[in-house]
Write a protein that holds these residues in place. Structure first.
Motif, mmCIF file in Angstrom:
data_model
loop_
_atom_site.group_PDB
_atom_site.id
_atom_site.type_symbol
_atom_site.label_atom_id
_atom_site.label_comp_id
_atom_site.label_asym_id
_atom_site.label_seq_id
_atom_site.Cartn_x
_atom_site.Cartn_y
_atom_site.Cartn_z
ATOM 1 N N PHE A 25 0.818 -1.206 0.000
ATOM 2 C CA PHE A 25 0.000 0.000 0.000
ATOM 3 C C PHE A 25 0.856 1.262 0.000
ATOM 4 N N ILE A 26 1.956 1.255 0.780
ATOM 5 C CA ILE A 26 2.839 2.429 0.814
ATOM 6 C C ILE A 26 3.481 2.647 -0.555
ATOM 7 N N LEU A 27 3.972 1.562 -1.146
ATOM 8 C CA LEU A 27 4.589 1.687 -2.468
ATOM 9 C C LEU A 27 3.587 2.185 -3.500
ATOM 10 N N LEU A 28 2.378 1.650 -3.434
ATOM 11 C CA LEU A 28 1.332 2.102 -4.359
ATOM 12 C C LEU A 28 1.007 3.573 -4.142
ATOM 13 N N GLY A 29 0.919 3.989 -2.862
ATOM 14 C CA GLY A 29 0.625 5.389 -2.562
ATOM 15 C C GLY A 29 1.723 6.318 -3.048
ATOM 16 N N VAL A 30 2.985 5.915 -2.849
ATOM 17 C CA VAL A 30 4.101 6.753 -3.293
ATOM 18 C C VAL A 30 4.097 6.895 -4.814
ATOM 19 N N ARG A 164 -2.586 19.548 -2.043
ATOM 20 C CA ARG A 164 -2.904 19.405 -0.617
ATOM 21 C C ARG A 164 -4.157 18.560 -0.418
ATOM 22 N N ASN A 165 -5.179 18.833 -1.225
ATOM 23 C CA ASN A 165 -6.403 18.031 -1.123
ATOM 24 C C ASN A 165 -6.130 16.571 -1.464
ATOM 25 N N PHE A 166 -5.345 16.380 -2.514
ATOM 26 C CA PHE A 166 -5.016 15.010 -2.909
ATOM 27 C C PHE A 166 -4.224 14.295 -1.822
ATOM 28 N N LEU A 171 -3.836 10.244 2.345
ATOM 29 C CA LEU A 171 -3.553 9.795 3.711
ATOM 30 C C LEU A 171 -4.761 9.095 4.322
ATOM 31 N N ILE A 172 -5.945 9.643 4.087
ATOM 32 C CA ILE A 172 -7.154 8.992 4.608
ATOM 33 C C ILE A 172 -7.330 7.610 3.972
ATOM 34 N N THR A 173 -7.099 7.562 2.649
ATOM 35 C CA THR A 173 -7.220 6.276 1.949
ATOM 36 C C THR A 173 -6.194 5.263 2.461
ATOM 37 N N LEU A 180 -7.672 -2.099 6.789
ATOM 38 C CA LEU A 180 -8.075 -3.295 6.048
ATOM 39 C C LEU A 180 -6.957 -4.327 6.016
ATOM 40 N N SER A 181 -5.711 -3.860 5.913
ATOM 41 C CA SER A 181 -4.588 -4.802 5.895
ATOM 42 C C SER A 181 -4.460 -5.534 7.222
ATOM 43 N N ILE A 182 -4.788 -4.852 8.324
ATOM 44 C CA ILE A 182 -4.771 -5.527 9.627
ATOM 45 C C ILE A 182 -5.819 -6.640 9.662
#
Length: 436
Positions: A25-30, A164-166, A171-173, A180-182
């Motif tokens: 998820f972090i890699l996808l977000g970055v 900023r909005n994105f 971050l919320i996503t 969900l990963s937990i």
């Protein structure tokens, strides 16, 4: 598996799954953030490059201007831009053209080393601009900028607000996906541990049952031998009963060891098989014939019903072992004067083998577990007959190796029928190795 080991293993699986999901998820977000950031500035940078090309070519002619309802023409710019013109000393020379904007932009210094570079600057701690510094050649058509430095600027405050909005949405996503990963990690750790615990439980049960079955004949043999040692002067005939018991238990121990080795081979999935086309009628006649005399010696009758002429691909050694198990099982649990019947018949692409007896039968409760290892319908009776609860488990393995099915049903008016259904031509891509 102890609860402590179970919890520790589940915790390790949970952490590994959580770390894996989090990294994904972090890699996808970055990746999404970087791509979106670049996309937001791409159009601005393109506009700056267009403005650079236009300023170097000279001022636009009147007929080249564009109204609201006209199409694009050469040297027309899709975005409104602001340009600061510096002389060689770094002083802004187009103050009048800037008008009221001059007070906001007058403190922007000239950095000659940044010529040709796209930069992002902040003016008065409030306004954000994307800039491109160029130096106009002295030969340029626009004499007002010839030989001077031009800082082309595009306001990117709307893009910054969008970023900023994105970022906030991102971050919320990411937080939602992390939760969900937990949940997914907990679910997957339990799902992964389920077959492990089941296999461990079966192994523990198997080891315990095997140890129990091995201990009993060994204890009897040891007791009989120790008793014989206390009678050194007795003749063999005087202790014939004890010797016979020890010999019977040793034979039982040998059979149990053979069955355990067969099950070990089945678990390892390394058994080599020799499947070949076989005339079923002649094969069954050869297999059943030795048992007819054994049945007669027990006051029972073993009958092989007429078998139609057909061939099937099978491993003769394994099917012979299957027949031995089923016939031996029928003889053990059939009373004197009863009849055991063996029948076989083709059924299209399959063929069916039935061993029917007139014995004690199998209740509905026991049918679900009769093919489990060490399971016996009547423990006390099995002990008398020498059963160890492994025969039908081995039979089930042999049938499974042939991609068939085996089941037990009632034999009216009494007794049981063990019905084995096998394919005439088993698939060659099975889980066994075929020896050529």
């Amino acid at each position: 598996m102890s609860n402590k080991v179970n919890r520790a293993q589940r915790r390790r699986l949970f952490l590994s799954n959580l770390i894996g999901f989090s990294l994904i998820f972090i890699l996808l977000g970055v990746i999404v953030f970087v791509l979106f950031s670049r996309a937001m500035l791409t159009s601005t940078d393109q506009a700056l490059r267009v403005e650079e090309s236009a300023r170097l070519q000279g001022p636009p002619k009147p007929f080249q201007r564009k109204t609201k309802f006209q199409g694009n023409v050469q040297n027309q710019h899709p975005f409104m831009t602001t340009t600061l013109v510096y002389d060689q000393k770094g002083k802004i020379t187009n103050k009048l053209q800037l008008g009221s904007r001059y007070d906001t932009l007058k403190n922007i210094k000239l950095h000659r080393s940044q010529v040709g570079q796209l930069k992002t600057i902040k003016v008065n701690g409030k306004y954000n601009f994307r800039t491109l510094l160029i130096k106009a050649p002295k030969t340029t058509n626009d004499k007002s900028v010839a030989g001077k430095y031009l800082l082309i600027m595009e306001n990117i405050d709307p893009q910054k607000a969008a970023m900023r909005n994105f970022t906030r949405v991102m971050l919320i996503t990411m937080g939602i996906f992390w939760l969900l990963s937990i949940l997914m990690s907990v679910w997957m750790s339990r799902l992964t541990m389920r077959p492990i615990l089941k296999s461990w439980g079966r192994q523990t049960e198997f080891v315990g049952n095997a140890a129990h079955e091995l201990r009993t004949p060994l204890t009897i043999i040891q007791n009989k031998l120790e008793f014989l040692l206390t009678k050194p002067n007795d003749k063999i005939i005087d202790q014939a009963a004890n010797i016979a018991i020890a010999n019977s238990e040793s034979q039982r121990l040998q059979k149990l060891t053979h069955d355990l080795l067969a099950l070990a081979r089945s678990d390892s999935n390394t058994i080599q098989t020799n499947f070949e086309a076989t005339a079923v009628a002649a094969f069954l006649q050869h297999t059943v014939e030795p048992y007819t005399e054994i049945a007669a010696s027990q006051g029972k009758q073993l009958v092989l019903a007429p078998v139609p002429a057909f061939k099937a691909v099978l491993d003769q050694d394994l099917i012979h072992q299957l027949m031995n198990i089923l016939i031996d099982n029928a003889l053990k649990y059939s009373p004197q004067g009863s009849t055991i019947t063996v029948t076989a018949q083709p059924l299209g692409r399959k063929w069916q083998l039935i061993v029917a007896d007139q014995g004690i039968g199998v209740t509905g409760r026991d049918r679900a577990r009769i093919f489990d290892r060490f399971y016996r319908v009547d423990t006390s009776r099995s002990r008398q007959t020498g059963g160890n609860g492994l025969g039908l488990s081995i039979a089930h393995w042999i049938v499974d190796l042939h991609h068939g099915t085996i089941a037990v049903r009632d034999n009216h008016p009494k007794g049981s029928q063990f019905v084995t259904t096998l394919p005439v031509n088993p698939p060659k891509n099975g889980h066994h190795e075929t020896k050529k």
